[in-house]
Motif scaffolding. Structure first.
Motif, PDB file in Angstrom:
ATOM      1  N   ASN A   3      -9.888 -14.114   6.545  1.00 14.77           N
ATOM      2  CA  ASN A   3      -9.697 -12.892   5.777  1.00 14.77           C
ATOM      3  C   ASN A   3      -9.044 -13.233   4.437  1.00 14.77           C
ATOM      4  OD1 ASN A   3      -9.078 -10.399   4.734  1.00 14.77           O
ATOM      5  ND2 ASN A   3      -7.891  -9.693   6.482  1.00 14.77           N
ATOM      6  N   PRO A   4      -9.727 -13.023   3.299  1.00 15.07           N
ATOM      7  CA  PRO A   4      -9.171 -13.430   2.001  1.00 15.07           C
ATOM      8  C   PRO A   4      -7.983 -12.595   1.539  1.00 15.07           C
ATOM      9  CG  PRO A   4     -11.218 -12.231   1.693  1.00 15.07           C
ATOM     10  CD  PRO A   4     -11.076 -12.438   3.176  1.00 15.07           C
ATOM     11  N   ILE A   5      -7.724 -11.470   2.199  1.00 15.95           N
ATOM     12  CA  ILE A   5      -6.586 -10.639   1.790  1.00 15.95           C
ATOM     13  C   ILE A   5      -5.601 -10.451   2.950  1.00 15.95           C
ATOM     14  CG2 ILE A   5      -7.783  -9.436  -0.072  1.00 15.95           C
ATOM     15  CD1 ILE A   5      -8.283  -7.114   1.843  1.00 15.95           C
ATOM     16  N   ALA A   6      -5.597 -11.412   3.869  1.00 14.16           N
ATOM     17  CA  ALA A   6      -4.716 -11.311   5.036  1.00 14.16           C
ATOM     18  C   ALA A   6      -3.243 -11.332   4.642  1.00 14.16           C
ATOM     19  CB  ALA A   6      -5.019 -12.443   6.010  1.00 14.16           C
ATOM     20  N   ASP A   7      -2.926 -11.924   3.480  1.00 15.26           N
ATOM     21  CA  ASP A   7      -1.523 -12.032   3.050  1.00 15.26           C
ATOM     22  C   ASP A   7      -0.983 -10.737   2.455  1.00 15.26           C
ATOM     23  OD1 ASP A   7      -3.472 -12.663   0.927  1.00 15.26           O
ATOM     24  OD2 ASP A   7      -1.680 -12.830  -0.337  1.00 15.26           O
ATOM     25  N   ILE A   8      -1.840  -9.767   2.211  1.00 16.46           N
ATOM     26  CA  ILE A   8      -1.395  -8.522   1.589  1.00 16.46           C
ATOM     27  C   ILE A   8      -0.814  -7.599   2.665  1.00 16.46           C
ATOM     28  CG2 ILE A   8      -2.109  -6.462   0.314  1.00 16.46           C
ATOM     29  CD1 ILE A   8      -4.282  -8.131  -1.013  1.00 16.46           C
ATOM     30  N   SER A   9       0.462  -7.262   2.518  1.00 19.46           N
ATOM     31  CA  SER A   9       1.144  -6.393   3.480  1.00 19.46           C
ATOM     32  C   SER A   9       1.324  -5.006   2.864  1.00 19.46           C
ATOM     33  CB  SER A   9       2.498  -6.977   3.875  1.00 19.46           C
ATOM     34  OG  SER A   9       3.217  -6.063   4.682  1.00 19.46           O
ATOM     35  N   VAL A  10       0.484  -4.077   3.245  1.00 21.01           N
ATOM     36  CA  VAL A  10       0.596  -2.710   2.734  1.00 21.01           C
ATOM     37  C   VAL A  10       1.923  -2.072   3.132  1.00 21.01           C
ATOM     38  CG1 VAL A  10      -0.394  -0.392   2.846  1.00 21.01           C
ATOM     39  CG2 VAL A  10      -1.891  -2.376   2.556  1.00 21.01           C
ATOM     40  N   PRO A  11       2.386  -2.224   4.394  1.00 16.50           N
ATOM     41  CA  PRO A  11       3.688  -1.629   4.754  1.00 16.50           C
ATOM     42  C   PRO A  11       4.839  -2.152   3.896  1.00 16.50           C
ATOM     43  CG  PRO A  11       2.462  -2.190   6.731  1.00 16.50           C
ATOM     44  CD  PRO A  11       1.713  -2.792   5.579  1.00 16.50           C
ATOM     45  N   ASP A  38       2.337  -6.701  -9.616  1.00 14.22           N
ATOM     46  CA  ASP A  38       1.969  -7.301  -8.340  1.00 14.22           C
ATOM     47  C   ASP A  38       0.912  -6.457  -7.617  1.00 14.22           C
ATOM     48  OD1 ASP A  38       2.182  -9.173  -6.172  1.00 14.22           O
ATOM     49  OD2 ASP A  38       3.452  -7.744  -5.118  1.00 14.22           O
ATOM     50  N   LEU A  39       1.112  -5.152  -7.619  1.00 16.53           N
ATOM     51  CA  LEU A  39       0.157  -4.246  -6.973  1.00 16.53           C
ATOM     52  C   LEU A  39      -1.202  -4.310  -7.651  1.00 16.53           C
ATOM     53  CD1 LEU A  39       2.293  -1.079  -6.202  1.00 16.53           C
ATOM     54  CD2 LEU A  39       0.803  -2.247  -4.568  1.00 16.53           C
ATOM     55  N   ARG A  40      -1.192  -4.358  -8.959  1.00 13.68           N
ATOM     56  CA  ARG A  40      -2.463  -4.410  -9.694  1.00 13.68           C
ATOM     57  C   ARG A  40      -3.258  -5.653  -9.308  1.00 13.68           C
ATOM     58  NH1 ARG A  40      -6.605  -2.869 -10.445  1.00 13.68           N
ATOM     59  NH2 ARG A  40      -7.879  -3.664 -12.113  1.00 13.68           N
ATOM     60  N   GLN A 105     -12.019  -1.991   2.816  1.00  9.44           N
ATOM     61  CA  GLN A 105     -12.038  -0.721   2.102  1.00  9.44           C
ATOM     62  C   GLN A 105     -10.757   0.068   2.368  1.00  9.44           C
ATOM     63  OE1 GLN A 105     -13.568   0.823  -0.213  1.00  9.44           O
ATOM     64  NE2 GLN A 105     -12.530   2.787   0.086  1.00  9.44           N
ATOM     65  N   GLN A 106     -10.291   0.031   3.605  1.00 14.15           N
ATOM     66  CA  GLN A 106      -9.052   0.740   3.939  1.00 14.15           C
ATOM     67  C   GLN A 106      -7.867   0.148   3.168  1.00 14.15           C
ATOM     68  OE1 GLN A 106      -7.701   0.371   8.014  1.00 14.15           O
ATOM     69  NE2 GLN A 106      -6.568   2.290   7.900  1.00 14.15           N
ATOM     70  N   VAL A 107      -7.795  -1.179   3.102  1.00 17.84           N
ATOM     71  CA  VAL A 107      -6.709  -1.826   2.369  1.00 17.84           C
ATOM     72  C   VAL A 107      -6.799  -1.484   0.880  1.00 17.84           C
ATOM     73  CG1 VAL A 107      -5.743  -4.049   1.651  1.00 17.84           C
ATOM     74  CG2 VAL A 107      -6.452  -3.700   4.020  1.00 17.84           C
ATOM     75  N   ALA A 108      -8.008  -1.540   0.319  1.00 19.20           N
ATOM     76  CA  ALA A 108      -8.183  -1.221  -1.099  1.00 19.20           C
ATOM     77  C   ALA A 108      -7.766   0.220  -1.390  1.00 19.20           C
ATOM     78  CB  ALA A 108      -9.636  -1.451  -1.513  1.00 19.20           C
ATOM     79  N   ALA A 109      -8.146   1.147  -0.514  1.00 19.16           N
ATOM     80  CA  ALA A 109      -7.790   2.551  -0.718  1.00 19.16           C
ATOM     81  C   ALA A 109      -6.278   2.746  -0.633  1.00 19.16           C
ATOM     82  CB  ALA A 109      -8.498   3.425   0.314  1.00 19.16           C
ATOM     83  N   ARG A 112      -4.726   1.357  -3.794  1.00 17.85           N
ATOM     84  CA  ARG A 112      -4.960   2.255  -4.947  1.00 17.85           C
ATOM     85  C   ARG A 112      -3.965   3.407  -4.942  1.00 17.85           C
ATOM     86  NH1 ARG A 112      -4.858   5.067  -8.442  1.00 17.85           N
ATOM     87  NH2 ARG A 112      -6.450   5.805  -9.895  1.00 17.85           N
ATOM     88  N   GLU A 113      -3.694   3.946  -3.763  1.00 17.72           N
ATOM     89  CA  GLU A 113      -2.719   5.034  -3.647  1.00 17.72           C
ATOM     90  C   GLU A 113      -1.315   4.537  -3.989  1.00 17.72           C
ATOM     91  OE1 GLU A 113      -1.046   8.281  -0.358  1.00 17.72           O
ATOM     92  OE2 GLU A 113      -2.679   6.914   0.167  1.00 17.72           O
ATOM     93  N   LEU A 114      -0.958   3.359  -3.494  1.00 18.72           N
ATOM     94  CA  LEU A 114       0.356   2.804  -3.788  1.00 18.72           C
ATOM     95  C   LEU A 114       0.506   2.502  -5.277  1.00 18.72           C
ATOM     96  CD1 LEU A 114       0.972   0.342  -0.800  1.00 18.72           C
ATOM     97  CD2 LEU A 114       1.926   2.634  -1.147  1.00 18.72           C
ATOM     98  N   LEU A 115      -0.571   2.023  -5.891  1.00 18.85           N
ATOM     99  CA  LEU A 115      -0.518   1.714  -7.319  1.00 18.85           C
ATOM    100  C   LEU A 115      -0.268   2.978  -8.130  1.00 18.85           C
ATOM    101  CD1 LEU A 115      -0.787  -0.527  -9.416  1.00 18.85           C
ATOM    102  CD2 LEU A 115      -3.253  -0.118  -9.443  1.00 18.85           C
ATOM    103  N   SER A 116      -0.931   4.070  -7.771  1.00 18.14           N
ATOM    104  CA  SER A 116      -0.712   5.332  -8.461  1.00 18.14           C
ATOM    105  C   SER A 116       0.728   5.816  -8.270  1.00 18.14           C
ATOM    106  CB  SER A 116      -1.693   6.386  -7.941  1.00 18.14           C
ATOM    107  OG  SER A 116      -1.552   7.597  -8.655  1.00 18.14           O
ATOM    108  N   LEU A 117       1.257   5.669  -7.058  1.00 15.80           N
ATOM    109  CA  LEU A 117       2.644   6.058  -6.792  1.00 15.80           C
ATOM    110  C   LEU A 117       3.616   5.192  -7.597  1.00 15.80           C
ATOM    111  CD1 LEU A 117       2.547   6.539  -2.903  1.00 15.80           C
ATOM    112  CD2 LEU A 117       2.780   8.335  -4.636  1.00 15.80           C
ATOM    113  N   ALA A 118       3.317   3.904  -7.715  1.00 20.80           N
ATOM    114  CA  ALA A 118       4.192   3.008  -8.468  1.00 20.80           C
ATOM    115  C   ALA A 118       4.196   3.379  -9.947  1.00 20.80           C
ATOM    116  CB  ALA A 118       3.736   1.558  -8.286  1.00 20.80           C
TER     117      ALA A 118
END
Length: 273
Positions: A3-11, A38-40, A105-109, A112-118
């Protein structure tokens, strides 16, 4: 497959954004700048990983653009947009499965929400940050202090401007947006957008959206306001230094390079509501 984005922790990223609500304003204003960058970066990676999985399904499972659109947009009517993403020559399939596509897609969505909040937090924290906090008593030291923070703001603002120009060019090149409309939305000039069209051709079509572009334009206004506040403090320290008999060459050395003067003079066009 890996998984190329396994290191990304949304929580964890969500926790960092929530922490901004409780931090002291000056600390939060610094942290939100790092966090948005970082989020971008992570959001862009998630989009590319998602698009690679989608292209794999097109090649291996004979998915159509409408099939992909149903996953990444929520409905098949967005097939033309999905087709633009899939036809980008810089995209390569990575063997992703239908499960991979849905997961990415779930991670990207979520990102995107976190980026807008940031960015919302940046719009709250940056103009509220005290620019005269912990100022040195000695005028030339205040000059150096202001020069440091002007370089910081100028660097963040320059990155913001580069992103706005590129995102606007992506919307024009890949998605057929009107040049002047998208330039106004991003608070940049049509010439600046034109100069970035070649870079846009080499960038993923999914790498920008109009909502994100509008937020970046609002952020630039906030950064311009902070630049003006810092310059006012710097100018008072400059006057005090000269009044104390500090040689001009010493004053110039404490001020540093005048890149911040460029920031102070930039007045972006108002973006539409």
């Amino acid at each position: 497959m890996t998984n190329p984005i396994a290191d990304i922790s949304v929580p964890e990223l969500s926790r960092q954004i929530a922490l901004l609500e409780h931090q002291e304003i000056a600390r939060g204003a610094l942290d939100v700048c790092t966090l948005t960058m970082d989020l971008r970066h992570k959001y862009r990676r998630a989009l590319v990983a998602r698009d690679q999985a989608a292209l794999s399904l097109v090649h291996r499972e004979h998915w159509t653009a409408a099939d992909v659109a149903e996953v990444i947009c929520g409905h098949r009517a967005c097939a033309p947009r999905a087709a633009v993403i899939l036809e980008w020559t810089g995209l390569t399939p990575d063997g992703g499965t239908e499960h991979d596509l849905a997961e990415r897609q779930q991670v990207a969505a979520q990102l995107r929400e976190l980026l807008s909040l940031a960015y919302d937090q940046a719009l709250r924290l940056l103009p509220a940050a005290p620019v005269e906090l912990n100022l040195p008593d000695e005028p030339t030291e205040r000059l150096a202090h202001c020069a440091h923070w002007l370089r910081f703001v100028d660097g963040y603002r320059a990155a913001n401007e580069a992103s706005r120009i590129l995102f606007a060019a992506i919307l024009v090149h890949h998605h057929g947006w009107d040049l002047r409309d998208v330039a106004a939305l991003g608070g940049v000039t049509a010439d600046e957008v034109c100069s970035a069209l070649a870079a846009a051709a080499a960038s993923p079509p999914s790498d920008a959206d109009s909502g994100l572009l509008a937020q970046l334009a609002l952020l630039d206004r906030v950064l311009e306001h902070n630049t003006e506040r810092l310059l006012a403090v710097r100018d008072r320290a400059l006057s005090d230094s000269l009044a104390d008999g500090v040689p001009e060459r010493v004053v110039a050395a404490h001020i540093g390079l005048p890149a911040q003067e460029r920031s102070a003079g930039h007045a972006p066009e108002p973006c539409p509501a």
